[in-house]
Motif scaffolding. Sequence first.
Motif, mmCIF file in Angstrom:
data_model
loop_
_atom_site.group_PDB
_atom_site.id
_atom_site.type_symbol
_atom_site.label_atom_id
_atom_site.label_comp_id
_atom_site.label_asym_id
_atom_site.label_seq_id
_atom_site.Cartn_x
_atom_site.Cartn_y
_atom_site.Cartn_z
ATOM 1 N N UNK A 1 13.580 56.566 -2.820
ATOM 2 C CA UNK A 1 14.266 55.374 -2.338
ATOM 3 C C UNK A 1 15.517 55.014 -3.136
ATOM 4 N N UNK A 2 15.578 55.332 -4.428
ATOM 5 C CA UNK A 2 16.781 55.028 -5.207
ATOM 6 C C UNK A 2 17.837 56.118 -5.075
ATOM 7 N N UNK A 3 17.516 57.170 -4.315
ATOM 8 C CA UNK A 3 18.467 58.257 -4.086
ATOM 9 C C UNK A 3 18.715 58.483 -2.593
ATOM 10 N N UNK A 4 18.337 57.525 -1.764
ATOM 11 C CA UNK A 4 18.476 57.673 -0.324
ATOM 12 C C UNK A 4 19.940 57.834 0.093
ATOM 13 N N UNK A 5 20.842 57.212 -0.663
ATOM 14 C CA UNK A 5 22.252 57.264 -0.292
ATOM 15 C C UNK A 5 22.890 58.607 -0.617
ATOM 16 N N UNK A 6 22.131 59.482 -1.250
ATOM 17 C CA UNK A 6 22.654 60.802 -1.599
ATOM 18 C C UNK A 6 21.858 61.841 -0.808
ATOM 19 N N UNK A 7 22.410 62.207 0.355
ATOM 20 C CA UNK A 7 21.680 63.077 1.280
ATOM 21 C C UNK A 7 21.318 64.416 0.651
ATOM 22 N N UNK A 8 22.150 64.886 -0.251
ATOM 23 C CA UNK A 8 21.901 66.194 -0.867
ATOM 24 C C UNK A 8 21.011 66.112 -2.097
ATOM 25 N N UNK B 1 17.013 72.141 -13.529
ATOM 26 C CA UNK B 1 17.767 72.657 -12.389
ATOM 27 C C UNK B 1 16.839 73.208 -11.321
ATOM 28 N N UNK B 2 15.661 73.621 -11.725
ATOM 29 C CA UNK B 2 14.700 74.184 -10.783
ATOM 30 C C UNK B 2 14.126 73.117 -9.857
ATOM 31 N N UNK B 3 14.162 71.860 -10.295
ATOM 32 C CA UNK B 3 13.571 70.775 -9.514
ATOM 33 C C UNK B 3 14.631 69.760 -9.077
ATOM 34 N N UNK B 4 14.785 68.672 -9.805
ATOM 35 C CA UNK B 4 15.665 67.583 -9.361
ATOM 36 C C UNK B 4 17.093 67.699 -9.889
ATOM 37 N N UNK B 5 17.257 68.345 -11.037
ATOM 38 C CA UNK B 5 18.595 68.539 -11.629
ATOM 39 C C UNK B 5 19.338 67.222 -11.805
ATOM 40 N N UNK B 6 18.655 66.225 -12.364
ATOM 41 C CA UNK B 6 19.270 64.918 -12.551
ATOM 42 C C UNK B 6 19.586 64.657 -14.021
ATOM 43 N N UNK B 7 20.748 64.075 -14.294
ATOM 44 C CA UNK B 7 21.022 63.647 -15.678
ATOM 45 C C UNK B 7 20.196 62.416 -15.997
#
Length: 835
Positions: free
Chosen positions: A186-193, A399-405
Amino acid sequence: MKKKLKFNPQEFSAVIVESIASACLAASGVSPEQAEFIGKGLGSVVKGITASDNSSGDTILASIEKATNTVLESNSFEIPDTCKELLQMNILSFENIIDFMCRSESTESLRNQIIQIYKEDPSCDIETFPVEEFVSSIIESFEKEVLNNHELASYACYCMLRNNKPSSVIHMANQQYINSFEEPLFLHKDKASSRVSLKNLFVLQKYEFLNCNYREVQEESDNLKNLQDVIGDYLNENTTPFLFIEGDAGSGKTTLIAWMNYHYSIGDEISEQLFGNRPLLTIRLRDLDKKDISDNSSLATAIRKYMNLSSLDELERLYPNAIMLLDGFDELCMIEGIGINHEMLLYDLHQKSLEGFKFIVTTRPKFISPGINIPSGFISLRHFDEEQREIWLNHYVSDEYCAQPIDETIYSYIQSIDDDTASCICDTPMTLYMLAAKKGAHEFLDNNWALYHHIFFEELNETEYNKMFPDPDRNYSHKISILRDVLYQVCEEIAYQMYQKENQSFYLMDCDLSAIVEKLSNQIEILKHANMKEIAKRCYALCCYWKADSDRGAVEFLHNNIRDFFLAEKIYREMNEIIQGRNGEVNYKKITYRLCSLFQYGALETKVAEFIFLRAKYKVEKNEVDFAQYEYQHKLITRIIVYLSRDAIIDSNVLAEKSFKNPVQRIQNIMACTIQLYRSTYEAYLKETETIPWVSESPLQNNILISLFKPVFCQTPVTITYDYMITLGSRGFFSNMDLRFCDLRNISFQKSLIKLAKFSDAILCGCDFSHAILDGSDFSNADLHYASLEDASLIRCNMTGVDLRGTELPDGYMSVAQEEQVAHLKSLQITGLII
């Protein structure tokens, strides 16, 4: 060689007639029950009519074949040629293809068949094959063919009605859980990719058994099994119909249901272990018609109607030996008219004896008793431990999963979560995500009160993660949110009652809880309604974290820090009630009486004082008016302390409540807590040179404050950070006080104003007077060894005969030799110093 297809026109026609008749009758005002009954009757008549040929069957078969080939030949799916050939050869060859396409369970049946076909060739990877999308495309293409073929007009009518059939309802529910598992959170819904999804973040929970009626003896090895194996054992190796999975809000109950639906949809090894070839039915209980439940006092009836089924017999026929996931039993908490025992809904479902069915029911704690008298297993999901948090963090950044900072400070904070610190509540998947995604994370890291308040007052009620499930009215709050303030206050009262027991008992019994709700019902309007009062008693646990039931008691906070937080909230609520709605000055006696009523039972835990300070600090930053700001502006504490020191002992209003303690001990408790409360709130407001006016310019002589000075001001300091502590005697106004002969050892008076005070013959060893103004005070013959006078002002002080061994002097010099200390202090040439 394709097998000969079987097609029964009578059966096909009966389905069409039944569907059209039922829909038309319902649309004309006939009750749904009557419409279904008449539709079934007409369908039965049609089954007896002799058909002359199979031309319709041939046409339908041609449409199915064309639809399948259209999808296979499109570029919508990347399917290896060998796998494509395998599907083309076999998808139309199983005997009941027309039944699968014409009956209500078509989607699920076709999906299962395709999975079985795909598994026949090792080179076909079912893990990466989008089964759900493939099946939906075939059915969509097939229905277009039907709608464009005038020979199948009656079947076209059926296609338009099929969305009201049970398969569509269940498929939609299952698909919502699958989507919630695969789509961005839900906090990443605006990022389709975005790759931040439950699928990429999922870490299998650990658990503890609360009760297992299906086994007489709990085996040691069971504790070594992971949750997947436990669920698999339950579904396949025993006859117990129910498995209850209890967990705090945000602990991953719904995620676990989504995980099961996802693996069921791809038909992998996990699906095989858990479900085999059995149908999986998922129902989000908040979606049921609450009126159906209350009118019939039956969960089974509500489920049947939700699935658009005419009978439970039809449920058994369409979904033989099904596994039914019932998510969120606690969501039924606000249903009126079914009495106070929602467990009766489960007894009702059990008594229906659905043949071969297994039920997995999720709920928040305390809503279903582990001792429920039906054959069941009962497990509680634990919060994440250090190992699971580390895995979760790796999934978030890898990088294998979410690749989030992730902010380095937040990363370290999550790694250092500890039961002994205020961070202990940040160990659920929901709070980890909330912090990592920076939803106000830094504000929470800087202020633990804000963190606790956000979780217990907002997140556990608003449940923003519910936005993963579409709602036409955008209702994402838990149904209990109407009682949010009430349940929050119940938690406060639970914490306060534990304080009244001097924190010697960290749990309450059910009778204690009932008494708390009864007491609040006299104060809170909504609880004056009997049904709401009963709901509050039953649902008190939905908005907090609690320990699983133990032999010690029914009500116990998960962590002591949570108890201390709610006690701080109780104290603030009580104080705010006095000043709310008043523009003029509040009578200090009313505040004093409230303090005496609150604090007769013992000193506050240091963590309570810390939460009080952090709340005051938060309100200052937000510029919000509350008790702390009012006190800072009006400085009522001076008169409160005078009254407690002189008049409280003889005021019947102050000590009116019965207690086993003598009056002096009770006054000491009240004084100690009052000092803790006011010192913590003033800290958030004091400017650099300001002090707290504990006493007036002309303090009373020989009053109770003097005799209780040490036990009141020598309490454990509040540690905010490793280099920031709030000591009770610091930044205080103590001028003109007569403390001769008092034992004041180890009290910290940093930055206090103590002019013209009398400390002669007092024991002051270990005291910290750093940065204090001590001008004109008399220290003659005092024991001041191993104390601190760093940067203290000693103008015109009398230091005759003072023991200064090991004491840090104003300029930082220190010696263990008395003579050297005296000589050095003289050398500082302090104005008017007598030594």
